[in-house]
Design a protein around this motif. Structure first.
Motif, mmCIF file in Angstrom:
data_model
loop_
_atom_site.group_PDB
_atom_site.id
_atom_site.type_symbol
_atom_site.label_atom_id
_atom_site.label_comp_id
_atom_site.label_asym_id
_atom_site.label_seq_id
_atom_site.Cartn_x
_atom_site.Cartn_y
_atom_site.Cartn_z
ATOM 1 N N ARG A 77 25.631 37.760 29.860
ATOM 2 C CA ARG A 77 26.294 38.659 30.820
ATOM 3 C C ARG A 77 27.778 38.795 30.540
ATOM 4 N NH1 ARG A 77 23.333 35.547 35.467
ATOM 5 N NH2 ARG A 77 25.013 34.127 34.945
ATOM 6 N N ARG A 102 26.613 42.033 35.235
ATOM 7 C CA ARG A 102 25.684 41.156 35.917
ATOM 8 C C ARG A 102 24.391 40.930 35.154
ATOM 9 N NH1 ARG A 102 25.534 43.088 41.884
ATOM 10 N NH2 ARG A 102 25.146 40.909 42.293
ATOM 11 N N ASP A 142 22.143 45.776 33.881
ATOM 12 C CA ASP A 142 22.319 45.882 35.329
ATOM 13 C C ASP A 142 22.438 47.348 35.728
ATOM 14 O OD1 ASP A 142 24.791 46.469 34.363
ATOM 15 O OD2 ASP A 142 25.873 44.946 35.472
ATOM 16 N N PHE A 169 22.405 36.902 39.650
ATOM 17 C CA PHE A 169 22.394 38.305 40.038
ATOM 18 C C PHE A 169 21.730 38.435 41.383
ATOM 19 C CE2 PHE A 169 22.516 42.762 38.849
ATOM 20 C CZ PHE A 169 21.558 43.304 39.667
#
Lengths: 398, 150
Positions: A118, A142, A163, B23
């Motif tokens: 990420r 993310r 993401d 996340f």
């Protein structure tokens, strides 16, 4: 259109050298093979063995003749040609997941690596320690970074990630470069600043269905850097123009998701993906719309012969349809998904040839001029003034 | 080997739960569409105006709510409209939709496939064929990748 089958395995990634006589590719294993063009044949001249995991990204810097590779072993190596041998230098990326994509900056003084951790690692060479050092861009990514593309000013970097967003970051490293001038994307560019982030839906989302979109597979800046295109897993392609933050034009296509995209002029782009053929999209800046320009793979016209009654019943038996076409296989040149597209000649402003590699282990070079003449309804718009300006800029650099 | 490698209980642990940078999907409940109006659509179907009922049913899809009851209600209404169509009327109905409408219709069709009733599958397959002709594989991919489901 020349199709060359390198292997039976997928080609994970590829990169060309400056004069397009050599290609470095990864045959779906831990190595990088370099092939040299010899007439119509390709001969393997080097094998670069250093990675411990599959090589996921290769980029060959045209001017300094260095190759950077990154792999699932969380490492990147910078290879330099010493005599007849390529010598690797390890770059510590400080990531704890696989690296996914790598790209040299236009001035080749730094490169960016996108990874599953990420974050994006921006690596530059520190003269005092004789060592490659990296800085991380973490916020607000993310998920895995799938694709990267540098802006021509050597500072801005576009990243497409899992993401569902496409972003433009500043990768300004004060140790290796001067402060950049303002661009349409913004004027304040400290390291790691997000200058653009694609929203959850394009402007053309309409009522209700402005859904989250899909993983952003491919990103590409236009030659001038004022436009950014990206393709995503929900079969859409979108273009944003810098400066006007709300103009994101997107097109929901009827094809399977596109994995890679590249501008070939300032107004048109070529994209390819799971449908195994490249397609053309045309962008109209004044209307802010993306339209489908056409399929770029012209299949051979097979003779339409009549079908006998026996064959009709056989087809009904075998395939539950008595249709005439005997489509045993794909009609396109590539027989499996196309994973990467690279511009060979003409740059991103006036591309004349581009190349695609895919999961079928083959590489096809496409010639834009012959495609244009073969497909009469192909529309490649050339904005005269812009192409002249960029042509002059090319002359200055070279 | 050391004793602590014998036990495999650690494999049941989800280490991503402990990651600070995990996340977290942020779903905003801001736009709260309640789904189409059932009674009005019933009336339209009774008088035979399936086309208007169709357009009404596809308006205000409950994409953002987390309430399954709202979604079930909306789905039931849409399926009622879809099954009340004659086969010949399906194609003009699909043609009257724009791109996002076709995507939404595809979403409802696939939701309808999930719970097949007596003759819903047959008519849904006809709807699917017509919608596929207009939307192509892309519309089906968008059903699969959409994060806001109907």
């Amino acid at each position: 259109m020349a199709y060359h089958s390198f292997l039976l395995e997928p080609i994970s990634c590829h990169s060309w050298n400056k004069d397009r006589t050599q290609i470095a590719l990864c045959p779906n294993n831990h190595d990088v093979h370099i092939y040299k063009k010899d007439g119509t044949k390709w001969i393997k001249i080097h094998e670069l063995k250093e990675h411990n995991g599959q090589v996921t990204g290769i980029d060959w810097a045209p001017e300094s003749n260095r190759i950077v590779t990154c792999g699932t072993d969380r490492n990147a190596y910078v290879w330099s040609l010493k005599g007849e041998v390529w010598k690797p230098t390890l770059v510590i990326l400080r990531i704890n997941r696989a690296a996914r994509c790598v790209s040299w900056s236009p001035k080749e003084n730094k490169f960016a690596v996108g990874s599953g951790s990420r974050l994006i690692s921006i690596c530059y060479f520190e003269q005092e320690n004789d060592w490659w050092v990296c800085k991380h861009i973490k916020k607000p990514i993310r998920s895995t970074v799938l694709s990267l593309d540098w802006h021509p000013n050597n500072v801005l970097l576009a990243a497409g990630s899992c993401d569902f967003k496409c972003r433009v970051f500043s990768a300004y490293i004060k140790e290796v470069e001067e402060k950049p001038g303002p661009t349409v994307w913004g004027s304040k560019m400290p390291f790691g600043e997000v200058l653009f982030e694609s929203g959850p839906s394009g402007v053309s989302g309409g009522a209700g269905d402005g859904a989250g979109g899909g993983w952003v597979h491919g990103v590409c800046f236009s030659h001038s850097g004022n436009r950014l295109a990206w393709t995503s897993h929900d079969s859409t392609v979108a273009i944003a123009e810098g400066g006007k933050t709300s103009t994101i034009s997107s097109l929901s296509s009827e094809t399977l998701p596109l994995l890679c995209v590249s501008f070939i002029t300032e107004n048109s782009l070529v994209a390819a993906g799971h449908d195994c053929y490249p397609v053309l999209f045309v962008y109209d800046g004044t209307k802010g719309s993306v339209t489908f320009g056409g399929k770029l793979d012209v299949p051979k016209q097979t003779s339409q012969r009549g079908i006998s009654a026996r064959e009709r019943f056989q087809n009904l038996d075998r395939r539950a349809t008595s249709s005439e076409t005997t489509e045993q296989g794909l009609e396109s040149l590539h027989k499996n998904s196309i994973s990467q597209i690279s511009v060979l000649e003409g740059g991103k402003s006036k591309c004349s040839t581009f190349c695609t590699t895919g999961m079928d282990g083959g590489m096809v070079t496409w010639d834009v001029k012959s495609l244009e003449s073969a497909l009469k309804d192909l529309k490649i718009l050339f904005l005269c003034s812009q192409s002249l300006k960029s042509a002059l800029k090319d002359l200055e650099i070279v | 080997m050391a004793k602590n490698t014998l036990s495999s209980r650690f494999r049941k642990l989800d280490i991503d739960e402990f990651d600070e940078n995990k996340f977290v999907d942020d779903h905003d409940e801001a736009v709260d569409n309640q789904g189409p109006d059932g009674t009005e659509i019933e009336n339209l179907i009774r008088i035979g105006d399936t086309m208007t009922a169709f357009h009404l049913a596809l308006r205000n899809p409950p994409l953002n709510t987390k309430n399954p009851a709202v979604k079930e209600r909306a789905l039931a209404i849409v399926l009622r409209v879809l099954t009340s169509f004659k086969s010949s009327d399906i194609e003009p109905a699909v043609k009257s939709l724009d791109r996002s409408g076709v995507d939404l219709l595809m979403k409802y069709i696939y939701r309808g496939f999930e719970k097949p009733s007596d003759n819903s599958s047959a008519i849904l397959l006809q709807w699917h064929e017509k919608a596929f002709a207009v939307g192509g594989l892309g519309s089906i991919v968008r059903v699969l990748t959409a994060r806001k489901t109907v």
